[in-house]
Enzyme design. Structure first.
Site, PDB file in Angstrom:
ATOM      1  N   THR A 150     -16.811  19.028 -11.591  1.00 10.54           N
ATOM      2  CA  THR A 150     -16.242  17.833 -12.886  1.00 10.54           C
ATOM      3  C   THR A 150     -17.851  17.290 -13.242  1.00 10.54           C
ATOM      4  O   THR A 150     -18.231  15.990 -12.354  1.00 10.54           O
ATOM      5  CB  THR A 150     -15.246  16.646 -12.625  1.00 10.54           C
ATOM      6  N   LYS A 205     -11.164  19.764 -18.488  1.00 13.29           N
ATOM      7  CA  LYS A 205     -11.268  18.862 -16.674  1.00 13.29           C
ATOM      8  C   LYS A 205     -11.617  17.154 -17.209  1.00 13.29           C
ATOM      9  O   LYS A 205     -10.680  16.302 -16.266  1.00 13.29           O
ATOM     10  CB  LYS A 205     -12.284  19.461 -16.297  1.00 13.29           C
ATOM     11  N   LYS A 224     -15.738   8.281  -9.983  1.00  8.32           N
ATOM     12  CA  LYS A 224     -17.225   8.996 -10.544  1.00  8.32           C
ATOM     13  C   LYS A 224     -16.889   9.972 -12.351  1.00  8.32           C
ATOM     14  O   LYS A 224     -16.881   9.851 -13.088  1.00  8.32           O
ATOM     15  CB  LYS A 224     -17.794  10.213  -9.260  1.00  8.32           C
TER      16      LYS A 224
END
Length: 317
Positions: free
Chosen positions: A117, A193, A261
């Protein structure tokens, strides 16, 4: 390219890909399952992990462990990268002061499948830089968790050129239950995503908040879980992550810092177009608070530990 989703029936014949050499980098919770799927599909499999003992343990049941990126790149036609973030992907591809990257050994016409990702603009840049070397690129973030990765039933959100897809369709299908083809260039898969991670992070934070309120109000936690999972307030994340809380089990399947993150990437993407994300911002702060409180490496359900004045269920002995 219109949306295309291929649903894999897992009845592929190995004869069409038996000579295709596939490398996989990163044998973590997701990567080890994906490598197992490739091994079951009879690909000629090569693996690499920063922990050599993990690679050696994996190949006891088949496959070859490589000792360097240079070795793996020189042997493989396709490389699947399942590392943690953009910085690690950068090092895998282009090297570090200590070691050369894959671009120094991959042959022109090889394909690099990026499953992390990352910021969509970074994925776009990876595709462009690899194209200069004649290397094809597939933007292919993944979702579904370790269990679905292990069973080959995870979801892949992909975007790539037709040429790249032609070379790796069988590999993508071997690793996934559903492969979404979202566009003909990098970045689109990563954008989808990122949006998925927005929902996942917000849902975990909301689930933790709801369970924490129940505990504060003296509601039986198991009864609350039973009711919510059979009611309109349920979500996949509530059902999955609050089971960890009830068990008192915070072994990291996906750690708190993953959502520090990922929600950071969500906010960065939105900030670039000045798009407001109030729920994502709040959820990000919750995971940041959990991380700085000492729960960074625990399961992301440990975000519930930021709430004061509650007694969490204990692990059974």
């Amino acid at each position: 390219m219109p949306l295309c989703a291929s649903h894999n029936n897992k009845q592929q014949s190995p004869k069409d890909h038996i000579m295709k050499k596939v490398g996989l980098i990163g044998l973590g919770a997701m990567g080890s399952g994906m490598a197992g799927s490739l091994r079951r599909a009879k690909f000629d499999l090569y693996v690499l992990d920063v922990r050599p003992e993990v690679s050696q343990q994996f190949v006891k049941d088949g496959g070859t462990a490589c000792s360097s990126l240079k070795e793996l790149g020189s042997l493989c036609d396709v490389v699947v990268s399942v590392v943690v973030n953009a910085a690690q992907t950068e090092a895998v591809l282009f090297g570090s002061p200590d070691a050369p990257g894959l671009v120094d050994s991959l042959k022109p016409g090889s394909v690099f499948i990026m499953c992390s990702t990352v910021d969509p603009n970074i994925s776009i840049a990876f595709e462009s830089r690899l194209a200069e070397k004649g290397i094809l690129y597939v933007d292919a973030p993944i979702s579904g968790g370790a269990a679905k990765a292990a069973s080959g039933e995870m979801t892949m959100m992909t975007s790539a050129s037709a040429q790249a897809y032609d070379k790796v369709n069988d590999i993508l299908n071997a690793m996934s239950g559903t492969v979404y083809r979202l566009g003909d260039r990098a970045g689109i898969g990563s954008k989808v995503k990122v949006i998925n991670q927005l929902l996942a992070g917000v849902h975990i934070a909301a689930a933790a908040e709801a369970m924490a309120l129940g505990l504060r109000e003296g509601v039986d936690a198991n009864a609350l879980y039973e009711v919510i999972t059979h009611s309109a307030g349920n979500s996949w994340m509530f059902e999955n992550r609050m089971a960890h809380v009830l068990a008192g089990d915070y072994k990291p399947l996906s750690a708190v810092d993953i959502f520090v993150k990922d929600l950071g990437i969500v906010l960065d993407m939105a900030r670039a177009s000045k798009f407001p994300l109030p729920l994502s911002s709040t959820a990000h702060q919750m995971f940041m608070q959990a991380s700085t409180a000492g729960f960074a490496k625990e399961d992301d359900s440990a975000v519930i530990k930021i709430f004061p004045g509650i007694e969490l269920p204990k692990a059974s002995k």
